[in-house]
Design a protein around this motif. Sequence first.
Motif, PDB file in Angstrom:
ATOM      1  N   PHE A   1       9.308 -30.664  -3.073  1.00 47.02           N
ATOM      2  CA  PHE A   1      10.274 -30.694  -4.174  1.00 47.02           C
ATOM      3  C   PHE A   1      11.136 -31.961  -4.114  1.00 47.02           C
ATOM      4  CE2 PHE A   1      14.528 -29.666  -5.831  1.00 47.02           C
ATOM      5  CZ  PHE A   1      14.202 -29.353  -7.139  1.00 47.02           C
ATOM      6  N   ILE A   2      11.620 -32.301  -2.921  1.00 47.02           N
ATOM      7  CA  ILE A   2      12.447 -33.513  -2.782  1.00 47.02           C
ATOM      8  C   ILE A   2      11.602 -34.764  -2.988  1.00 47.02           C
ATOM      9  CG2 ILE A   2      13.943 -34.805  -1.210  1.00 47.02           C
ATOM     10  CD1 ILE A   2      14.638 -32.163   0.148  1.00 47.02           C
ATOM     11  N   PHE A   3      10.346 -34.720  -2.536  1.00 45.73           N
ATOM     12  CA  PHE A   3       9.467 -35.878  -2.701  1.00 45.73           C
ATOM     13  C   PHE A   3       9.203 -36.161  -4.180  1.00 45.73           C
ATOM     14  CE2 PHE A   3       5.285 -37.876  -3.021  1.00 45.73           C
ATOM     15  CZ  PHE A   3       5.436 -38.948  -2.151  1.00 45.73           C
TER      16      PHE A   3
ATOM     17  N   VAL B   1       9.916 -39.817  -5.871  1.00 43.71           N
ATOM     18  CA  VAL B   1       8.915 -40.658  -6.524  1.00 43.71           C
ATOM     19  C   VAL B   1       9.507 -41.417  -7.707  1.00 43.71           C
ATOM     20  CG1 VAL B   1       6.821 -40.554  -7.940  1.00 43.71           C
ATOM     21  CG2 VAL B   1       6.904 -39.355  -5.761  1.00 43.71           C
ATOM     22  N   PHE B   2      10.416 -40.773  -8.421  1.00 42.11           N
ATOM     23  CA  PHE B   2      10.988 -41.393  -9.612  1.00 42.11           C
ATOM     24  C   PHE B   2      12.086 -42.407  -9.274  1.00 42.11           C
ATOM     25  CE2 PHE B   2       9.119 -37.444 -11.082  1.00 42.11           C
ATOM     26  CZ  PHE B   2       8.449 -37.852 -12.220  1.00 42.11           C
ATOM     27  N   LEU B   3      12.393 -42.567  -7.993  1.00 42.22           N
ATOM     28  CA  LEU B   3      13.344 -43.599  -7.582  1.00 42.22           C
ATOM     29  C   LEU B   3      12.681 -44.958  -7.427  1.00 42.22           C
ATOM     30  CD1 LEU B   3      15.383 -41.619  -4.878  1.00 42.22           C
ATOM     31  CD2 LEU B   3      16.065 -42.117  -7.237  1.00 42.22           C
ATOM     32  N   ALA B   4      11.367 -44.967  -7.267  1.00 48.00           N
ATOM     33  CA  ALA B   4      10.640 -46.231  -7.100  1.00 48.00           C
ATOM     34  C   ALA B   4      10.573 -46.971  -8.436  1.00 48.00           C
ATOM     35  CB  ALA B   4       9.241 -45.973  -6.560  1.00 48.00           C
ATOM     36  N   ASN B   5      10.848 -48.271  -8.400  1.00 52.20           N
ATOM     37  CA  ASN B   5      10.801 -49.051  -9.639  1.00 52.20           C
ATOM     38  C   ASN B   5      10.335 -50.488  -9.424  1.00 52.20           C
ATOM     39  OD1 ASN B   5      13.033 -50.024  -8.299  1.00 52.20           O
ATOM     40  ND2 ASN B   5      14.336 -50.123 -10.116  1.00 52.20           N
ATOM     41  N   ASN B   6       9.808 -50.787  -8.221  1.00 49.29           N
ATOM     42  CA  ASN B   6       9.269 -52.129  -7.994  1.00 49.29           C
ATOM     43  C   ASN B   6       8.139 -52.049  -6.978  1.00 49.29           C
ATOM     44  OD1 ASN B   6      10.513 -52.232  -5.287  1.00 49.29           O
ATOM     45  ND2 ASN B   6      12.436 -52.494  -6.396  1.00 49.29           N
ATOM     46  N   THR B   7       7.522 -53.180  -6.721  1.00 49.27           N
ATOM     47  CA  THR B   7       6.327 -53.201  -5.878  1.00 49.27           C
ATOM     48  C   THR B   7       6.610 -52.696  -4.468  1.00 49.27           C
ATOM     49  OG1 THR B   7       5.516 -55.097  -7.146  1.00 49.27           O
ATOM     50  CG2 THR B   7       4.472 -54.664  -5.020  1.00 49.27           C
TER      51      THR B   7
ATOM     52  N   VAL C   1       0.297 -40.347  -5.768  1.00 49.30           N
ATOM     53  CA  VAL C   1       1.030 -39.832  -4.605  1.00 49.30           C
ATOM     54  C   VAL C   1       1.517 -38.407  -4.861  1.00 49.30           C
ATOM     55  CG1 VAL C   1       1.683 -42.127  -3.791  1.00 49.30           C
ATOM     56  CG2 VAL C   1       3.200 -40.916  -5.359  1.00 49.30           C
ATOM     57  N   LEU C   2       1.871 -38.083  -6.109  1.00 47.06           N
ATOM     58  CA  LEU C   2       2.284 -36.712  -6.417  1.00 47.06           C
ATOM     59  C   LEU C   2       1.134 -35.735  -6.222  1.00 47.06           C
ATOM     60  CD1 LEU C   2       4.488 -37.185  -9.629  1.00 47.06           C
ATOM     61  CD2 LEU C   2       5.246 -36.437  -7.373  1.00 47.06           C
ATOM     62  N   VAL C   3      -0.043 -36.108  -6.713  1.00 47.46           N
ATOM     63  CA  VAL C   3      -1.207 -35.234  -6.589  1.00 47.46           C
ATOM     64  C   VAL C   3      -1.610 -35.080  -5.124  1.00 47.46           C
ATOM     65  CG1 VAL C   3      -3.663 -35.010  -7.141  1.00 47.46           C
ATOM     66  CG2 VAL C   3      -2.053 -35.711  -8.911  1.00 47.46           C
ATOM     67  N   LEU C   4      -1.606 -36.179  -4.379  1.00 48.66           N
ATOM     68  CA  LEU C   4      -1.990 -36.122  -2.970  1.00 48.66           C
ATOM     69  C   LEU C   4      -1.029 -35.256  -2.164  1.00 48.66           C
ATOM     70  CD1 LEU C   4      -3.037 -39.831  -2.267  1.00 48.66           C
ATOM     71  CD2 LEU C   4      -4.534 -37.850  -2.474  1.00 48.66           C
ATOM     72  N   MET C   5       0.274 -35.408  -2.407  1.00 46.50           N
ATOM     73  CA  MET C   5       1.249 -34.663  -1.613  1.00 46.50           C
ATOM     74  C   MET C   5       1.208 -33.172  -1.935  1.00 46.50           C
ATOM     75  SD  MET C   5       3.214 -35.558   0.832  1.00 46.50           S
ATOM     76  CE  MET C   5       3.693 -37.265   0.613  1.00 46.50           C
ATOM     77  N   THR C   6       1.070 -32.808  -3.199  1.00 47.82           N
ATOM     78  CA  THR C   6       0.967 -31.389  -3.536  1.00 47.82           C
ATOM     79  C   THR C   6      -0.343 -30.791  -3.040  1.00 47.82           C
ATOM     80  OG1 THR C   6       0.144 -32.058  -5.737  1.00 47.82           O
ATOM     81  CG2 THR C   6       2.488 -31.529  -5.545  1.00 47.82           C
ATOM     82  N   SER C   7      -1.404 -31.597  -2.998  1.00 46.46           N
ATOM     83  CA  SER C   7      -2.675 -31.104  -2.460  1.00 46.46           C
ATOM     84  C   SER C   7      -2.570 -30.847  -0.960  1.00 46.46           C
ATOM     85  CB  SER C   7      -3.791 -32.115  -2.741  1.00 46.46           C
ATOM     86  OG  SER C   7      -3.983 -32.299  -4.125  1.00 46.46           O
TER      87      SER C   7
END
Length: 265
Positions: free
Chosen positions: A30-32, A36-42, A119-125
């Motif tokens: 849930f926290i992850f 994920v939405f905090l990332a905004n650059n390379t 990364v969302l799909v991998l982490m939930t999997s």
Amino acid sequence: MLEKMIFGRYIPGTSFVHKLDPRSKLLFVFIFIIAVFLANNTITYAILLAFTLLVIFSSRIRLYFLLSGLKPILFLIVFTMLMHIFFTKEGSLLVHWGFIKVYTEGLRQGIYISTRFLVLVLMTSILTLTTSPISITDGMEDLLGPLKRFKLPVHELALMMSISLRFIPTLMDETDKILKAQLARGSDISSGTIQQRIKAVIPLLVPLFVSAFKRAEDLAIAMEVRGYRGGEGRTRYRQLTWSWRDTAIIILLVVVIGILIWLRG
């Protein structure tokens, strides 16, 4: 391909991730999702991807096995990236070939959005692969425990979500069996026009729905004859235990979030 689907499947193991309390894993995911939405650059996206690979390595689940089981989702990720690349008309022009134009901003957004999705799909999997459905139910019920004060059926909600996760691989296996049976009878859904393929899928859907309703009825009868009456007054055979591993993984995620916030902009 259907027999390789990993959605809802559980792989027993003794890895660091397997030994974590289900409550900490649910909180972690849930926290992850928020992180994920905090990332905004390379740099921030590279940190997210590296952190995801670290979790996969700690779970001792082979990356090839994980990616091969997510082929339908990977196709969607690639499709999303291509949509951003070809339809975002911002930044400098990189490629101009006929009617195809690729801009820097489109390429950047395509890579960023697809990485976020991946990364969302991998982490939930990883959550479902390393946690049994029963443990997920217990952990979810415990986390949602305070909502019982508002008369919410927490136990029933957690049980429904757990059953839904468990039914995904079961239905996939059933679909694979029906598909092979239809192919043995001469049916072909991989060729022909779109209209012909849709007509060929109908004989596949009808027995699948019948089988799903039959399994749901069998499950309801089995729960009824065993005296299931909801979560009121029920005790647990399995006791959840929060250890230092759970605290460490949450602290590590908080540190990663702090780094992402620091590197934003």
